[in-house]
Design a protein around this motif. Structure first.
Motif, PDB file in Angstrom:
ATOM      1  N   TRP A  47       3.066  -2.850   8.248  1.00  0.00           N
ATOM      2  CA  TRP A  47       4.334  -2.152   7.669  1.00  0.00           C
ATOM      3  C   TRP A  47       4.783  -1.191   8.969  1.00  0.00           C
ATOM      4  O   TRP A  47       5.793  -1.216   9.301  1.00  0.00           O
ATOM      5  N   PRO A 262      14.761   5.516  -1.816  1.00  0.00           N
ATOM      6  CA  PRO A 262      13.735   4.864  -2.821  1.00  0.00           C
ATOM      7  C   PRO A 262      12.400   5.236  -2.147  1.00  0.00           C
ATOM      8  O   PRO A 262      11.422   5.367  -3.189  1.00  0.00           O
ATOM      9  N   LEU A 263      12.098   5.204  -1.233  1.00  0.00           N
ATOM     10  CA  LEU A 263      10.572   5.798  -0.698  1.00  0.00           C
ATOM     11  C   LEU A 263      10.208   7.090  -1.145  1.00  0.00           C
ATOM     12  O   LEU A 263       9.299   7.374  -1.427  1.00  0.00           O
ATOM     13  N   HIS A 266       9.722   7.080  -4.799  1.00  0.00           N
ATOM     14  CA  HIS A 266       8.076   6.548  -4.851  1.00  0.00           C
ATOM     15  C   HIS A 266       6.998   7.227  -4.568  1.00  0.00           C
ATOM     16  O   HIS A 266       5.844   7.668  -5.289  1.00  0.00           O
ATOM     17  N   LEU A 291       3.689  -0.793  -1.396  1.00  0.00           N
ATOM     18  CA  LEU A 291       5.127  -0.524  -1.577  1.00  0.00           C
ATOM     19  C   LEU A 291       5.621   0.233  -0.874  1.00  0.00           C
ATOM     20  O   LEU A 291       6.990   0.105  -0.411  1.00  0.00           O
ATOM     21  N   LEU A 295       8.973  -0.002   1.630  1.00  0.00           N
ATOM     22  CA  LEU A 295      10.200   0.853   1.324  1.00  0.00           C
ATOM     23  C   LEU A 295      10.587   1.495   2.884  1.00  0.00           C
ATOM     24  O   LEU A 295      11.444   1.725   3.142  1.00  0.00           O
ATOM     25  N   TRP A 296       9.565   1.739   3.498  1.00  0.00           N
ATOM     26  CA  TRP A 296       9.950   2.314   4.681  1.00  0.00           C
ATOM     27  C   TRP A 296      10.184   1.452   5.644  1.00  0.00           C
ATOM     28  O   TRP A 296      11.356   1.820   6.565  1.00  0.00           O
ATOM     29  N   ALA A 298      11.785  -1.218   5.246  1.00  0.00           N
ATOM     30  CA  ALA A 298      13.045  -1.705   4.664  1.00  0.00           C
ATOM     31  C   ALA A 298      14.140  -0.509   5.060  1.00  0.00           C
ATOM     32  O   ALA A 298      15.352  -0.782   5.337  1.00  0.00           O
ATOM     33  N   ALA A 299      13.691   0.885   5.033  1.00  0.00           N
ATOM     34  CA  ALA A 299      14.794   1.662   5.452  1.00  0.00           C
ATOM     35  C   ALA A 299      15.123   1.703   7.038  1.00  0.00           C
ATOM     36  O   ALA A 299      16.196   1.864   7.622  1.00  0.00           O
TER      37      ALA A 299
END
Length: 306
Positions: A47, A262-263, A266, A291, A295-296, A298-299
């Motif tokens: 990631w 979102p991150l 979480h 996850l 999310l990281w 995705a940001a």
């Protein structure tokens, strides 16, 4: 009648059921040595690569690098684990969770493990050749901190910080695959990644805190003691602040930081659930960072593609 000797188990306690269970015993040992039965670490290596590539604009320019980084993360995490187990074989034998690892238990010799690590490194070399020159140099430079990592737990209470340096090195590789090395956004992302790793690997180290004390192994979990939960919350907060600064700087818009909501939710959930520090819960929360990493990334993609 003499004492009953329990043979080493071929499966470590934190392994997960997978296709590896269908392999012959000999092949299983090598797969477990490379942690293919515990894929969380490969995701945690993958990631950061994608986060760096995405914020640098690489998803538009070279989207095929996603697949190459996936292969490289699997191979190089495996090679790193093999090296770690070779160096730590005596320490691993003193810790309940790790004493049945293939090298520590004697199922795989040190010589055979080194040969396997070399084979995995050749896969990493194939990935390296897909990158431009600057990214190749950055990737090769990672070999020094990776080789040094197993020794950190012997000399510092914060080996998790060194792990953060190495596990997020792929961020710089992903970034320099398409962008200059001197971008402040890259350094902010990397610093945030180190803080994030300090958090999740402190959670991971909670599993072994008693055995580590007996074996003399140092860790952030032992250094923080009863303040481990507070420490994790500080590390996660620092990570979010640094990542927010990177997104803001990259986009020029304060609203870009909303991509991290979102991150943030979480990571906050992890801190709440860490009220229970038992090993099983610590492992569950550690694994949930797959996850968090998604999310990281995705940001970063949301801002990089805007």
């Amino acid at each position: 009648m003499g004492p009953v000797v329990t043979p080493p188990s071929p499966i470590t306690p934190d392994a997960v059921k997978s296709w590896i269970d269908l392999l012959p015993a000999g092949a299983q040992a090598y797969a477990r040595l490379a942690r293919f039965d515990r894929p969380a670490g490969s995701w945690l290596l993958f990631w950061p690569c994608i986060a760096g590539l995405a914020l640098a604009g690489g998803l538009q320019q070279q989207p095929w690098l996603i697949a190459w980084f996936g292969l490289g993360s699997l191979a190089m995490r495996g090679a790193g684990c093999v090296w770690n187990d070779i160096v730590d074989r005596d320490l691993d034998a003193q810790v309940a969770r790790t004493r049945d690892r293939p090298v520590a238990s004697g199922r795989i010799s040190v010589k055979a493990a080194l040969a396997f690590a070399a084979a995995l490194a050749l896969v990493g070399l194939a990935v390296l050749l897909q990158l431009r020159g600057l990214a190749q140099v950055v990737a090769l430079a990672s070999l020094i901190p990776v080789a040094a990592y197993p020794f950190m737990k012997r000399i510092t209470w914060w080996p998790q910080a060194w792990l953060g340096l190495t596990f997020n090195w792929g961020l710089a590789v992903g970034w320099t695959a398409v962008a200059p090395f001197d971008s402040p956004e890259m350094w902010l992302l990397w610093a945030g990644g180190i803080a994030w790793t300090l958090g999740y690997d402190t959670i991971y180290a909670l599993q072994d805190i008693e055995d580590d004390a007996l074996a003399g192994i140092k860790s952030s979990a032992r250094a923080l003691g009863p303040r481990a939960r507070a420490g994790v919350s500080v590390f996660y907060a620092l990570a979010l602040i640094l990542w927010a600064a990177a997104l803001w700087l990259s986009s020029g818009q304060a609203l870009a930081v909303l991509a991290l909501v979102p991150l943030a939710a979480h990571l906050g959930w992890q801190v709440v659930k860490l009220a229970d520090m038992r090993p099983a819960n610590a492992l569950l929360l550690f694994r949930s960072n797959r996850l968090a990493g998604a999310l990281w990334a995705a940001a970063c993609a949301a801002v990089g593609l805007a």
